[in-house]
Write an enzyme that holds these catalytic residues in place. Structure first.
Site, mmCIF file in Angstrom:
data_model
loop_
_atom_site.group_PDB
_atom_site.id
_atom_site.type_symbol
_atom_site.label_atom_id
_atom_site.label_comp_id
_atom_site.label_asym_id
_atom_site.label_seq_id
_atom_site.Cartn_x
_atom_site.Cartn_y
_atom_site.Cartn_z
ATOM 1 N N ASP A 7 0.779 -1.286 0.012
ATOM 2 C CA ASP A 7 0.150 -0.075 -0.014
ATOM 3 C C ASP A 7 0.747 1.180 -0.072
ATOM 4 O O ASP A 7 2.071 1.133 0.386
ATOM 5 C CB ASP A 7 -1.098 -0.091 1.033
ATOM 6 C CG ASP A 7 -1.744 1.217 1.068
ATOM 7 O OD1 ASP A 7 -2.562 1.131 0.224
ATOM 8 O OD2 ASP A 7 -1.744 2.003 2.058
ATOM 9 N N GLU A 9 1.019 5.608 0.480
ATOM 10 C CA GLU A 9 0.442 6.991 0.600
ATOM 11 C C GLU A 9 0.987 7.986 0.221
ATOM 12 O O GLU A 9 2.122 7.821 -0.414
ATOM 13 C CB GLU A 9 0.625 7.343 2.274
ATOM 14 C CG GLU A 9 -0.139 6.198 3.403
ATOM 15 C CD GLU A 9 -1.568 6.145 3.114
ATOM 16 O OE1 GLU A 9 -2.406 7.192 2.598
ATOM 17 O OE2 GLU A 9 -2.223 5.128 3.365
ATOM 18 N N HIS A 57 -3.701 10.592 6.016
ATOM 19 C CA HIS A 57 -2.930 9.893 6.467
ATOM 20 C C HIS A 57 -1.934 10.321 7.739
ATOM 21 O O HIS A 57 -1.041 9.562 8.443
ATOM 22 C CB HIS A 57 -1.827 9.436 5.290
ATOM 23 C CG HIS A 57 -1.257 10.672 4.366
ATOM 24 N ND1 HIS A 57 -0.546 11.720 5.065
ATOM 25 C CD2 HIS A 57 -1.316 10.535 3.178
ATOM 26 C CE1 HIS A 57 -0.258 12.500 4.001
ATOM 27 N NE2 HIS A 57 -0.706 11.846 3.002
ATOM 28 N N HIS A 150 -5.139 6.371 7.835
ATOM 29 C CA HIS A 150 -4.392 5.554 6.748
ATOM 30 C C HIS A 150 -3.280 5.631 7.088
ATOM 31 O O HIS A 150 -2.336 6.426 7.631
ATOM 32 C CB HIS A 150 -5.026 6.026 5.365
ATOM 33 C CG HIS A 150 -6.121 5.765 4.989
ATOM 34 N ND1 HIS A 150 -6.341 5.464 3.673
ATOM 35 C CD2 HIS A 150 -7.144 6.178 5.721
ATOM 36 C CE1 HIS A 150 -7.734 5.315 3.569
ATOM 37 N NE2 HIS A 150 -8.082 5.981 4.495
ATOM 38 N N ASP A 155 -2.286 -0.583 6.631
ATOM 39 C CA ASP A 155 -3.366 -1.067 5.713
ATOM 40 C C ASP A 155 -2.888 -2.376 4.752
ATOM 41 O O ASP A 155 -3.917 -3.026 4.362
ATOM 42 C CB ASP A 155 -3.611 0.154 4.714
ATOM 43 C CG ASP A 155 -4.340 1.426 5.157
ATOM 44 O OD1 ASP A 155 -4.793 1.269 6.568
ATOM 45 O OD2 ASP A 155 -4.378 2.172 4.525
#
Length: 227
Positions: A7, A9, A57, A150, A155
């Site tokens: 994942d 960000e 985030h 997040h 995640d």
């Protein structure tokens, strides 16, 4: 089979307009089981952090300002992912940012053929249902209570569990056993039935039978037990 669930960000939604990747988290899985090996990194995006992105985030430009640039540690990431399939939720988004960073670092992009998109998998398995990571965690009973904002590694850890469920779950054998147990026909107990008593028949040979058997054996030529 080795697979990597990952994942990212970012500072926004589109790398083509200057948005950058600021965090990546990767979980190693072998035969659908997390091995405990992971890779995690923050990056200095060399630009500002929009308020909308920071609200998602929680990564401020102040926090990221002393982190390495992607190009400075990209080799570590590539060594970790090797040539394994890469699993992500809405994977084209994450692949887009990852490949943009690789291009900016004058490195080869990751082949899109390695992409496995869990949203596409969820659409096929649960048509018409909500497909967000939160929604899928709720559907499969995956604890996400510690997910306040997040975070790429967190995640990825949640997505790894979702991916296992989307590909059949961890307890297929137990579920099959439960189904088999539920299919067993139960015989209800009714009133006792009176049956006629029968004495057990004798199981030993009679003297007459033993004599006939002896005669039979004496007629056999070269029996194996006599050699």
């Amino acid at each position: 089979m080795r697979e990597i669930v990952f994942d990212t960000e970012t500072t926004g939604l589109d790398p083509k307009t200057g948005d950058r990747m600021v965090e990546i988290g990767c979980i190693e899985m072998v035969n659908r089981v997390a091995t405990g090996h992971s890779y995690h990194a923050y990056y200095n995006p060399e630009r500002d952090m929009p308020e909308q992105a920071e609200a998602v985030h929680g990564l401020s430009i102040g926090f990221l300002s002393d982190k390495p640039k992607f190009s400075e540690t990209a080799h570590e990431l590539l060594e970790f992912i090797e040539d394994s399939p890469l699993i992500a939720h809405n994977a084209r988004f994450d692949f887009g940012f990852l490949n943009n960073e690789l291009t900016m670092a004058s490195m080869a992009e990751v082949d899109m053929a390695r992409m496995i998109d869990t949203i596409a998998m969820a659409k096929r398995r649960h048509p018409g249902a909500k497909l967000s990571l939160d929604a899928l965690c709720s559907r499969y009973g995956i604890d996400r209570s510690h997910r306040v904002k997040h975070g790429a590694l967190l995640d990825a850890e949640l997505l790894a569990q979702v991916y296992v469920e989307l590909t059949g779950g961890r307890q297929i054998g137990l579920e099959l056993a439960a189904e088999q147990a539920s299919s067993v026909v139960e015989i209800s107990s009714g009133p006792a039935v009176q049956r006629e008593f029968r004495a057990p028949r004798p199981h030993s040979a009679s003297q007459e039978e033993l004599a006939r058997h002896k005669v039979f054996l004496e007629k056999m030529e070269k029996p194996l037990w006599a050699s």
